[in-house]
Scaffold this active site. Structure first.
Site, short mmCIF file in Angstrom:
data_model
loop_
_atom_site.label_atom_id
_atom_site.label_comp_id
_atom_site.label_asym_id
_atom_site.label_seq_id
_atom_site.Cartn_x
_atom_site.Cartn_y
_atom_site.Cartn_z
N GLU A 1 -7.32 -1.00 -5.17
CA GLU A 1 -7.02 -0.36 -3.89
C GLU A 1 -6.16 0.88 -4.16
OE1 GLU A 1 -6.73 -3.10 -0.83
OE2 GLU A 1 -6.46 -1.58 0.70
N TRP B 1 -1.37 3.40 12.22
CA TRP B 1 -1.72 3.99 10.92
C TRP B 1 -1.78 5.51 11.08
CZ3 TRP B 1 -1.66 -1.00 11.27
CH2 TRP B 1 -1.62 -1.78 10.12
N GLU C 1 3.21 -8.27 -0.03
CA GLU C 1 2.34 -7.85 1.08
C GLU C 1 2.42 -8.86 2.23
OE1 GLU C 1 -1.75 -7.79 -0.09
OE2 GLU C 1 -2.34 -6.55 1.62
C1 BGC Z 1 -3.86 -2.48 2.45
C2 BGC Z 1 -2.79 -2.31 3.49
C3 BGC Z 1 -3.37 -1.51 4.60
C4 BGC Z 1 -4.46 -2.37 5.18
C5 BGC Z 1 -5.07 -1.90 6.42
C6 BGC Z 1 -4.95 -3.28 3.07
O1 BGC Z 1 -5.95 -3.60 2.22
O2 BGC Z 1 -3.36 -3.01 1.29
O3 BGC Z 1 -1.53 -2.33 3.17
O4 BGC Z 1 -2.51 -0.97 5.48
O5 BGC Z 1 -5.43 -2.70 4.22
O6 BGC Z 1 -4.93 -2.88 7.27
#
Ligand code: BGC
Length: 899
Positions: free
Chosen positions: A479, A539, A751
């Site tokens: 990611e 976001w 997370e």
């Molecule tokens: C990420 C997050 C991101 C999210 C979106 C994830 O896979 O690691 O931190 O904000 O996707 O919801």
């Protein structure tokens, strides 16, 4: 007589100077930057004085080029000591400009002229670039080994200075006569390459020599064409990597020469057989072209290069601090796991790589696989790393000791599994290297509680490991993207721990560049996902929240000017998707990772209606746009968007709030957002706060908030009279809480609230990063409320700070400091022998309101004297639980009896 007069004069002028000096000279917030391409760079400086109540009343700046004065501001009567624009004759490309400043203060002192600082300009004109883009002159192999380039040249004459301008499609490492140019990694960094591609400028005067010289370069795939986002998703910006290089030499005799990348260069393949961020690097030392970085190496079997054309208009000088090596960490343990794996534990989840020393036979291998955690039984666990291989492989040349480290990859890890190694595995052969953007530490936060100190350490490590040119969500799995929601949620905390002005200012330019014509903002910046992956509430609001937070922390109005259009476009986009001012369309992530009952036994899931959330963020973004318009003097927009804000709030009340102030979702996040963003009329606010507390009690004193609610939870509790509840949440050790991961051994932020469950099993590996900074957003409250370092809303950069600590018996002492643009601001409090003491440091050219936590005005002492008897300190007011004292710059020691 004359002699005495002179002595007296010298004495007085010295003592005047001694009382006031200037330091910390910065251009565009950087100390002596090389590579500035702004026409009007801005200067910052700090006043240094032993005295109290020091304010600047005037300044004078001089700028020199080749010792010749080219601009003076003259004496300007002004208190401005930050972001002062250069206003002299047009600057020239590739020049070093020195500057200095002196200041006058309100006590009649004049400082001496400061030491000279400098900035070195980049290319200021489009046609300064003479170099050509080059690509290797051979067909590439499937695994895409790193191409290498070389060029020899001769400098006949004595050299005065040499400056290199370098960029790449992909990543580059460049060398001059065997020495790496600069100490940065993963250059040219990550931007929206098709629109903005940064180049770096290096002073290479010390690397060049008279006579024969060699330039060498290695390219990596990096963000440009390495795998990113999805499996097999490569070549996002293009399928070919390329290099551009221009060296400008100035000789002592005044002659100038340029060495540029062009079709006279040679290309080949070296030792790097494979490199990608997710998967790691493979180096085969047997394939090293021995001596290729030295003069007189025979490259006749090398291939030529291909000159290619690329848009030169996208090239721009680097604005932010590059990624550099920061810390070296030795393993604390070698572990033999039940599965018979050999694992090294570095004791800290970090981001970077492991430098390894070994000797063996030609063809012997070292294979290191990286992960963050061990499983319940102590075995290596990497399911949560998902598809990323995170593995480095080194093949030995054989013979003497060899040292390996990768070039174009990083890993997120605390543990490495040594899959292959020639000979005995000893701790001393392994060193972890932590890398991150070279942002300067700004804040410190320390308390009497070791778990809270560990939390602060985890927040910092979360920031270090994820601030790699772009604010990443996580640094380890497949990611590692600039997720906007995570960045905005953490941005204020980030600004306390490090100076991230340039880091975020640069990222915001990419945000604007990647914003869609509709105004929608992608989930990730730089945008590397699909077109439809944009426009989620909380976001996309990074477009308004991050510029505003930057303005607050650093007082930089240019950021607002630059981002204003983007901020407005985002607000207009939300409006265009609304029905009668209700933004109830489209996809939203919502309060991501909030408490869910299937994760645990107690309570019920905390799901907050996603359109409730989008309405709150639409209001907040509109509010910030109004604020920005106000700062920039755009009265028309202030009027128009204030009116819009009212309509958004009205629509919200009608749709989501009962007449008695309950939210339809009735979750913590719903109350937190409604209160934080002033969505409710005064009359309903306190009852909403009461409901929030009731909710927390119903979860047995636990939070249930996700990414969007968490940053504001404790602020809202504090603001509405429940600081004790905020402290209870902070101290909570069972899931969900900030301290729970620490009881499970966390060394970074997780997370999820329960990445590792109480029974030591893991939640789903689909989203279980152990290095995700979003929940670290509590740091903002720790600095602002626990230590009490805050500021007045309308005086950014802590020009007028507020020191307002909330005292709580969970702590015996708390101390924090922040290097503001003006200088060090600090607050520390201590409880001992029934007395509370509060020490504050207020930087020169600023002032503060100090809120002393007591009801008893008569008892407060400042530096041992009762305030009521003090000549220069006055009680400026009272607020429930606090006595307010108005102070100028300087150090103060307050004390009061606890009742
Ligand atoms: C990420 C997050 C991101 C999210 C979106 C994830 O896979 O690691 O931190 O904000 O996707 O919801």
């Amino acid at each position: 007589m004359k002699y005495i007069l002179i002595t007296l004069l010298v004495f007085f002028s010295n003592s005047l100077f001694a009382q006031l000096s200037v330091g910390q000279l910065k251009t565009e917030n950087l100390i002596d930057p090389v590579g500035i391409d702004l026409k009007e760079p801005r200067f910052n400086w700090q006043l240094i004085s032993e005295k109290r109540n020091v304010l600047q009343t005037a300044y004078e700046i001089k700028v020199f080029n080749n010792k010749k004065e080219i601009w003076t501001s003259g004496k300007k009567n002004s208190d401005q000591s930050i972001w002062v624009k250069y206003k002299g004759a047009p600057l020239k490309s590739n020049q070093r400009y020195h500057w200095q400043v002196r200041v006058w203060d309100n006590h009649g002192n004049i400082s001496a002229w400061s030491k000279l600082a400098f900035f070195h300009t980049a290319f200021l004109n489009k046609n300064d670039w003479k170099a050509r883009w080059i690509e290797p002159g051979f067909q590439e192999e499937k695994e895409r080994p790193s191409p290498i380039f070389r060029k020899e040249f001769n400098t006949g004459k004595k050299i005065k200075k040499a400056t290199a301008f370098i960029s790449a499609h992909g990543l580059y490492e460049a060398y001059l006569n065997g020495n790496k140019i600069g100490d940065a990694y993963f250059t040219p960094g990550w931007t929206s390459y098709n629109k903005r591609l940064q180049y770096q400028v290096y002073d290479v005067t010390s690397l060049i020599k008279s006579g024969q010289n060699v330039i060498g370069a290695i390219l990596g795939n990096g963000w440009y064409r390495g795998e990113l986002v999805w499996k097999n998703n490569r070549d996002i910006y293009g399928s070919d990597i390329a290099f551009i290089f221009q060296l400008e030499i100035e000789y002592k005799n005044g002659k100038k020469e340029k060495i540029i990348s062009d079709n006279t260069w040679k290309s080949s393949i070296g030792e790097i057989q494979f490199s990608e961020f997710y998967h790691g690097e493979i180096i085969d030392a047997r394939k090293e072209k021995a001596g290729w970085l030295n003069p007189n190496y025979d490259d006749k079997n090398w291939m030529g290069v291909k000159e290619v054309k690329h848009n030169m208009d996208v090239l721009l000088a680097t604005y932010n601090e590059p990624i550099k090596k920061q810390e070296l960490i030795k393993p604390i343990k070698i572990i033999k796991s039940p599965n018979n794996e050999t694992i090294l534990d570095f004791g800290q989840n970090l981001v970077g790589w492991v430098m390894v020393k070994a000797s063996g036979q030609s063809g012997d291998k070292i294979i290191l696989t990286h992960s963050e955690v061990l499983d319940k039984n102590g075995n290596f666990y990497r399911d949560n790393i998902r598809y990323a291989r995170q593995q480095n492989t080194y093949i030995l040349k054989g013979g003497e000791t060899e040292v390996f480290e990768p070039h174009f990859t990083w890993q997120g890890f605390r543990y490495i599994r040594v899959d292959e190694f020639p000979g005995e595995i000893k701790k001393e052969n392994f060193t972890a290297v932590a890398l991150h953007s070279d942002i300067r530490p700004a804040g410190e936060f320390l308390t009497s509680d070791s778990l809270i100190n560990q939390l602060q350490s985890n927040i910092r490590w979360g920031q270090k490991g994820n601030f790699l040119d772009v604010p990443l969500d996580c640094p380890q799995r497949d990611e590692r993207l600039g997720w906007t929601g995570d960045a905005q949620a953490f941005s204020r905390t980030a600004m306390f721990n490090y100076d991230v002005h340039n880091f975020f200012a640069k990222w915001l330019r990419d945000l604007e560049a990647d914003q869609q014509p509709s105004g929608s903002v992608p989930y990730v910046i730089p945008q590397v996902m699909r077109k439809k992956d944009a426009g989620s509430a909380g976001w996309a609001d990074a477009a308004t929240i991050v510029p505003w937070n930057l303005f607050l922390a650093y007082g930089d109005t240019l950021v607002l000017t630059q981002q204003y259009k983007s901020m407005k476009k985002w607000v207009d986009f939300m409006l265009s998707k609304s029905n009668n001012y209700l933004w109830n369309t489209g996809f939203h992530f919502g309060d991501w990772q909030s408490f869910r009952v299937d994760d645990d036994e107690h309570g019920r899931s905390a799901f907050t209606d996603k359109y409730f959330i989008s309405q709150c963020f639409m209001a907040y973004s509109t509010q910030l746009l109004v604020n920005a318009a106000g700062v920039l003097g755009n009265t028309q927009d202030v009027k128009q968007y204030s009116h819009l804000l009212q309509q958004i709030k009205e629509a919200f009340l009608n749709e989501y709030i009962t007449p008695n102030g309950a939210t339809i979702s009735n979750t913590q996040t719903s109350y937190v957002l409604a209160l934080q963003f002033d969505m409710l009329p005064e009359a309903l606010r306190q009852t909403a706060a009461d409901r929030l507390v009731k909710n927390i009690r119903a979860y047995n004193n636990h939070l249930t908030t996700g990414f969007l609610g968490t940053p504001y939870l404790c602020h809202v509790l504090t603001r509405f009279g429940y600081p004790e509840v905020a402290f209870e949440l902070l101290a909570q050790k069972t899931y969900p809480s900030w301290l729970y991961p620490i009881t499970m051994g966390a060394t970074t932020m997780w997370e999820r609230w329960n990445g590792i469950k109480p029974d030591s099993t893991f939640v789903s590996p689909r989203a279980n990063s152990f290095n995700h900074y979003a929940y670290g957003a509590i740091g903002d409250w720790m600095y602002r409320a626990v230590a009490g370092i805050d500021q007045e809303a309308d005086t950014p950069a802590y020009k007028r700070s507020i020191i307002k600590p909330y005292i709580n018996s969970n702590f015996k002492h708390v101390s924090a400091s922040l290097q503001t643009v003006y200088g060090k601001l600090a607050s520390s409090w201590k409880i001992a022998n029934g007395r509370l003491s509060l020490d504050v440091v207020i930087p020169a050219n600023t002032s503060a309101y100090v809120y002393i936590p007591t009801e008893s005005k008569g008892d407060v002492t400042a530096d041992g004297t009762l305030i009521s008897d003090s000549k220069d300190l006055k009680v400026a007011g009272e607020e429930e639980g606090f006595i307010i004292v108005n102070v100028g710059s300087g150090n103060y020691h307050f004390a009061v009896n606890l009742h």
